[in-house]
Design a protein around this motif. Structure first.
Motif, PDB file in Angstrom:
ATOM      1  N   THR A  81      97.574  25.992  13.100  1.00  8.40           N
ATOM      2  CA  THR A  81      97.865  27.312  12.539  1.00  8.40           C
ATOM      3  C   THR A  81      98.477  28.198  13.616  1.00  8.40           C
ATOM      4  OG1 THR A  81      95.642  28.117  13.060  1.00  8.40           O
ATOM      5  CG2 THR A  81      95.984  27.172  10.866  1.00  8.40           C
ATOM      6  N   GLY A  82      99.301  29.140  13.192  1.00 12.10           N
ATOM      7  CA  GLY A  82      99.800  30.171  14.088  1.00 12.10           C
ATOM      8  C   GLY A  82     101.083  29.850  14.815  1.00 12.10           C
ATOM      9  N   ALA A  83     101.664  28.664  14.593  1.00 15.25           N
ATOM     10  CA  ALA A  83     102.891  28.315  15.314  1.00 15.25           C
ATOM     11  C   ALA A  83     104.080  29.091  14.770  1.00 15.25           C
ATOM     12  CB  ALA A  83     103.153  26.813  15.203  1.00 15.25           C
ATOM     13  N   ASP A  84     104.966  29.501  15.658  1.00 13.52           N
ATOM     14  CA  ASP A  84     106.168  30.248  15.299  1.00 13.52           C
ATOM     15  C   ASP A  84     107.362  29.295  15.193  1.00 13.52           C
ATOM     16  OD1 ASP A  84     108.007  32.295  14.817  1.00 13.52           O
ATOM     17  OD2 ASP A  84     108.257  32.737  16.955  1.00 13.52           O
ATOM     18  N   TYR A  85     107.168  28.204  14.501  1.00 12.01           N
ATOM     19  CA  TYR A  85     108.220  27.242  14.165  1.00 12.01           C
ATOM     20  C   TYR A  85     107.643  26.314  13.095  1.00 12.01           C
ATOM     21  CZ  TYR A  85     105.626  24.825  17.928  1.00 12.01           C
ATOM     22  OH  TYR A  85     104.645  24.315  18.736  1.00 12.01           O
ATOM     23  N   PRO A  86     108.489  25.602  12.334  1.00  6.85           N
ATOM     24  CA  PRO A  86     107.980  24.732  11.273  1.00  6.85           C
ATOM     25  C   PRO A  86     107.182  23.554  11.831  1.00  6.85           C
ATOM     26  CG  PRO A  86     110.300  25.242  10.942  1.00  6.85           C
ATOM     27  CD  PRO A  86     109.966  25.708  12.319  1.00  6.85           C
ATOM     28  N   VAL A  87     106.040  23.284  11.222  1.00  6.70           N
ATOM     29  CA  VAL A  87     105.194  22.152  11.581  1.00  6.70           C
ATOM     30  C   VAL A  87     105.004  21.289  10.343  1.00  6.70           C
ATOM     31  CG1 VAL A  87     102.949  21.411  12.459  1.00  6.70           C
ATOM     32  CG2 VAL A  87     103.993  23.512  13.338  1.00  6.70           C
ATOM     33  N   VAL A  88     105.260  19.988  10.474  1.00  7.72           N
ATOM     34  CA  VAL A  88     105.152  19.058   9.357  1.00  7.72           C
ATOM     35  C   VAL A  88     104.172  17.945   9.720  1.00  7.72           C
ATOM     36  CG1 VAL A  88     106.390  17.403   7.896  1.00  7.72           C
ATOM     37  CG2 VAL A  88     107.510  19.531   8.598  1.00  7.72           C
ATOM     38  N   GLU A  89     103.194  17.707   8.862  1.00 13.43           N
ATOM     39  CA  GLU A  89     102.238  16.626   9.093  1.00 13.43           C
ATOM     40  C   GLU A  89     102.834  15.328   8.550  1.00 13.43           C
ATOM     41  OE1 GLU A  89      98.301  17.564   7.743  1.00 13.43           O
ATOM     42  OE2 GLU A  89      98.260  19.503   8.758  1.00 13.43           O
ATOM     43  N   ALA A  90     103.449  14.552   9.421  1.00  8.12           N
ATOM     44  CA  ALA A  90     104.195  13.372   8.985  1.00  8.12           C
ATOM     45  C   ALA A  90     103.786  12.087   9.701  1.00  8.12           C
ATOM     46  CB  ALA A  90     105.699  13.603   9.204  1.00  8.12           C
ATOM     47  N   LEU A  91     102.899  12.162  10.679  1.00  6.02           N
ATOM     48  CA  LEU A  91     102.509  10.999  11.454  1.00  6.02           C
ATOM     49  C   LEU A  91     101.148  10.485  10.981  1.00  6.02           C
ATOM     50  CD1 LEU A  91     103.463  12.345  15.006  1.00  6.02           C
ATOM     51  CD2 LEU A  91     104.939  11.312  13.265  1.00  6.02           C
ATOM     52  N   PRO A  92     100.833   9.208  11.183  1.00  8.25           N
ATOM     53  CA  PRO A  92      99.547   8.669  10.725  1.00  8.25           C
ATOM     54  C   PRO A  92      98.364   9.457  11.289  1.00  8.25           C
ATOM     55  CG  PRO A  92     101.009   6.880  11.367  1.00  8.25           C
ATOM     56  CD  PRO A  92     101.681   8.153  11.793  1.00  8.25           C
ATOM     57  N   SER A  93      97.379   9.685  10.443  1.00  4.48           N
ATOM     58  CA  SER A  93      96.237  10.510  10.840  1.00  4.48           C
ATOM     59  C   SER A  93      95.418   9.878  11.956  1.00  4.48           C
ATOM     60  CB  SER A  93      95.339  10.779   9.629  1.00  4.48           C
ATOM     61  OG  SER A  93      94.817   9.559   9.112  1.00  4.48           O
ATOM     62  N   VAL A  94      95.507   8.558  12.105  1.00  5.99           N
ATOM     63  CA  VAL A  94      94.728   7.892  13.140  1.00  5.99           C
ATOM     64  C   VAL A  94      95.105   8.407  14.527  1.00  5.99           C
ATOM     65  CG1 VAL A  94      96.284   5.915  13.519  1.00  5.99           C
ATOM     66  CG2 VAL A  94      93.802   5.622  13.790  1.00  5.99           C
ATOM     67  N   PHE A  95      96.300   8.972  14.667  1.00  3.82           N
ATOM     68  CA  PHE A  95      96.735   9.472  15.973  1.00  3.82           C
ATOM     69  C   PHE A  95      96.041  10.784  16.357  1.00  3.82           C
ATOM     70  CE2 PHE A  95      99.791   6.258  15.196  1.00  3.82           C
ATOM     71  CZ  PHE A  95     100.205   5.825  16.446  1.00  3.82           C
ATOM     72  N   LEU A  96      95.227  11.322  15.438  1.00  2.00           N
ATOM     73  CA  LEU A  96      94.373  12.444  15.798  1.00  2.00           C
ATOM     74  C   LEU A  96      93.383  12.044  16.887  1.00  2.00           C
ATOM     75  CD1 LEU A  96      93.547  13.844  12.240  1.00  2.00           C
ATOM     76  CD2 LEU A  96      95.001  14.935  13.954  1.00  2.00           C
ATOM     77  N   HIS A  97      93.166  10.754  17.062  1.00  2.14           N
ATOM     78  CA  HIS A  97      92.205  10.253  18.043  1.00  2.14           C
ATOM     79  C   HIS A  97      92.829  10.031  19.419  1.00  2.14           C
ATOM     80  CE1 HIS A  97      88.968   9.543  15.095  1.00  2.14           C
ATOM     81  NE2 HIS A  97      89.942   9.202  14.266  1.00  2.14           N
ATOM     82  N   ARG A  98      93.971  10.630  19.668  1.00  2.19           N
ATOM     83  CA  ARG A  98      94.586  10.454  20.979  1.00  2.19           C
ATOM     84  C   ARG A  98      93.648  10.958  22.075  1.00  2.19           C
ATOM     85  NH1 ARG A  98      93.741  15.121  22.294  1.00  2.19           N
ATOM     86  NH2 ARG A  98      95.099  16.954  22.045  1.00  2.19           N
ATOM     87  N   LYS A  99      93.705  10.270  23.206  1.00  2.81           N
ATOM     88  CA  LYS A  99      92.922  10.677  24.356  1.00  2.81           C
ATOM     89  C   LYS A  99      93.465  11.990  24.905  1.00  2.81           C
ATOM     90  CE  LYS A  99      91.437   8.866  28.876  1.00  2.81           C
ATOM     91  NZ  LYS A  99      91.511   7.697  29.797  1.00  2.81           N
ATOM     92  N   THR A 100      92.596  12.860  25.410  1.00  2.71           N
ATOM     93  CA  THR A 100      93.050  14.129  25.976  1.00  2.71           C
ATOM     94  C   THR A 100      94.067  13.889  27.091  1.00  2.71           C
ATOM     95  OG1 THR A 100      90.909  15.150  25.489  1.00  2.71           O
ATOM     96  CG2 THR A 100      92.306  16.257  27.097  1.00  2.71           C
ATOM     97  N   ASN A 101      95.193  14.602  27.007  1.00  2.74           N
ATOM     98  CA  ASN A 101      96.293  14.480  27.977  1.00  2.74           C
ATOM     99  C   ASN A 101      96.950  13.099  27.975  1.00  2.74           C
ATOM    100  OD1 ASN A 101      95.948  17.116  28.869  1.00  2.74           O
ATOM    101  ND2 ASN A 101      94.543  16.513  30.495  1.00  2.74           N
TER     102      ASN A 101
END
Length: 446
Positions: A220-240
């Motif tokens: 939320t709050g981004a000043d540009y278009p954001v589209v959820e288009a990638l597999p949800s499993v990538f939410l588990h990316r390691k920090t950094n």
């Protein structure tokens, strides 16, 4: 030409002129691995970036963006390198900017000594033994504001602090930790980002056109278009450790490389795993069309003497014709380039491995191939750790011709971790590591 287009052209000219006037003098001065290939690869040329004050660089692009650069010089442009068309000229991209870690009361804090720094696309020219900056494009939001490199979301990213780790900074929903870069035929750029992780489409003058993120991220709050288009499993990316490598195939498809295995089902599993993932994205369809499992070699094969599997990373992927790809497996001290071919039958997109409830997860499998996972076959092209003259921490690779590669290192803006990174006056104690472009001649063509 539309008024809007004319406005962009005028902004471009003013920024370019500002850069030229402010910096001209300084810029001029300043899987299954096969047997190892023949190690006849050699360095044929090295060029180094001069010292450019980071504040002067940033303020020439976005006036007033940096109050105090704490003595930091321009660096970090080695996040990736991509041919710009003319011989010896390349597009590079900075990462999120100078950052480090300082331990306070037993807990590490992520520091951002130049919080106003805005990630930038930087065009360089290799001239003799020098790297010259010949253009720079700031990354901006839809309203023309700096995206900055500050973390996005309190729930997912490390909390940002000042250079001394004493005062918290604000999160920025527009923030990007940019890494890979390619330029499309229409002059726009594609970047990948570690925070989301995300794929970012940027105009020729740096405005974020669209940021593609995993499904379910719900930013939320981004000043540009954001589209959820990638597999949800990538939410588990390691920090950094989000997306770091990006390649553009001859037909225009993009390949995004996840730097490290997903933390699936938890961080311990991700740190112990040798299996990471690549995505294939169609710009025309604005959709992911394939996903691949990529298996690292054991860490002590990539970097003899290293025993921590979590040090394995993919930092660069390079298209070399058809659906073939060079993949850089590295630690901070060593790197090896593997050749893979992306075949549709190898895709795991939409299967059980994209379900984060699958147990064991792909990342937990000791031998994914024996479990029926179509892991990408690979062939070692060159072990850069055995080539004299190659810099440490190579993060960007470009194909110059059939048997020559250009490598660029990430010098982390001269930053080091710990309380000693800055002196008593708050000035950087520079690591002395310089940004360099190194040309390597291979014994065989690609």
């Amino acid at each position: 030409m539309s008024p809007q287009s004319a406005g962009r052209r005028r902004v471009h000219r003013s920024v370019a002129t500002g850069l030229s006037l402010a910096l001209a003098a300084t810029l001029q001065a300043a899987g299954t691995a096969t047997a190892a290939p023949s190690q006849d690869a050699r360095v044929i040329r090295t060029a180094t970036l001069g010292e450019i004050p980071l504040g002067a660089f940033s303020n020439a692009l976005l006036p007033g963006s940096v109050d105090d650069d704490h003595g930091v010089k321009l660096g970090g442009i080695g996040s990736d390198i991509y041919p710009a068309g003319r011989k010896g000229e390349y597009w590079t991209v900075t990462d999120r900017g100078p950052n480090g870690q300082i331990k306070v009361n037993g807990t590490k804090r992520r520091t951002f000594p130049v919080p106003g720094f805005d990630p930038a696309i930087v065009k360089i020219r290799v001239c003799g033994d020098k790297v010259q900056v010949i253009d720079a494009i700031p990354l901006t939001t839809s309203s023309g504001q700096a995206v900055t490199g500050l973390p996005d979301q309190k729930s997912r990213d490390e909390a940002p602090y000042t250079y001394d780790a004493q005062s918290p900074l604000s999160y920025n929903p527009n923030g990007l930790d940019t890494e890979g870069i390619v330029q499309a035929g229409d002059g726009t750029f594609w970047l990948v980002d570690e925070y989301g992780p995300s794929l970012v489409h940027v105009s020729a003058r740096g405005k974020v056109l669209t940021r593609y993120v995993p499904k379910g991220l719900g930013p939320t709050g981004a000043d540009y278009p954001v589209v959820e288009a990638l597999p949800s499993v990538f939410l588990h990316r390691k920090t950094n450790r989000g997306f770091e490598g990006l390649a553009q195939l001859p037909g225009g498809d993009l390949v995004l490389a996840l730097q490290s295995p997903l933390s699936l089902p938890d961080a311990d599993a991700g740190s112990a795993s040798r299996t990471t993932r690549l995505l294939r994205f169609s710009p025309g369809k604005e959709a992911v069309t394939a996903e691949y499992a990529y298996r690292f070699d054991p860490v002590d094969v990539v970097d003899p003497g290293e025993d921590d599997t979590s040090e394995l990373k993919i930092s660069s992927v390079v298209a070399v014709g058809g659906d073939r790809l060079l993949v850089e497996e590295r630690t901070d001290n060593a790197a090896r380039l593997q050749l893979v071919e992306l075949k549709q039958r190898s895709s795991i997109l939409g299967g059980s491995w994209d379900d984060d409830a699958t147990s064991p997860s792909l990342e937990q499998l000791d031998d994914p191939a024996s479990a029926g996972v179509p892991v990408l076959a690979k062939r070692l092209v060159v072990d850069l750790g055995r080539v004299d003259g190659v810099q440490r921490k190579i993060e960007g690779i470009a194909r110059v011709d059939n048997d020559t590669l250009a490598l660029i290192n990430d010098n982390d803006f001269g930053m080091t971790d710990g309380a000693g990174a800055f002196d008593a006056q708050g000035r950087l104690v520079d690591s002395g590591i310089r940004t360099a472009v190194t040309y390597v001649r291979l014994p065989e063509g690609l």
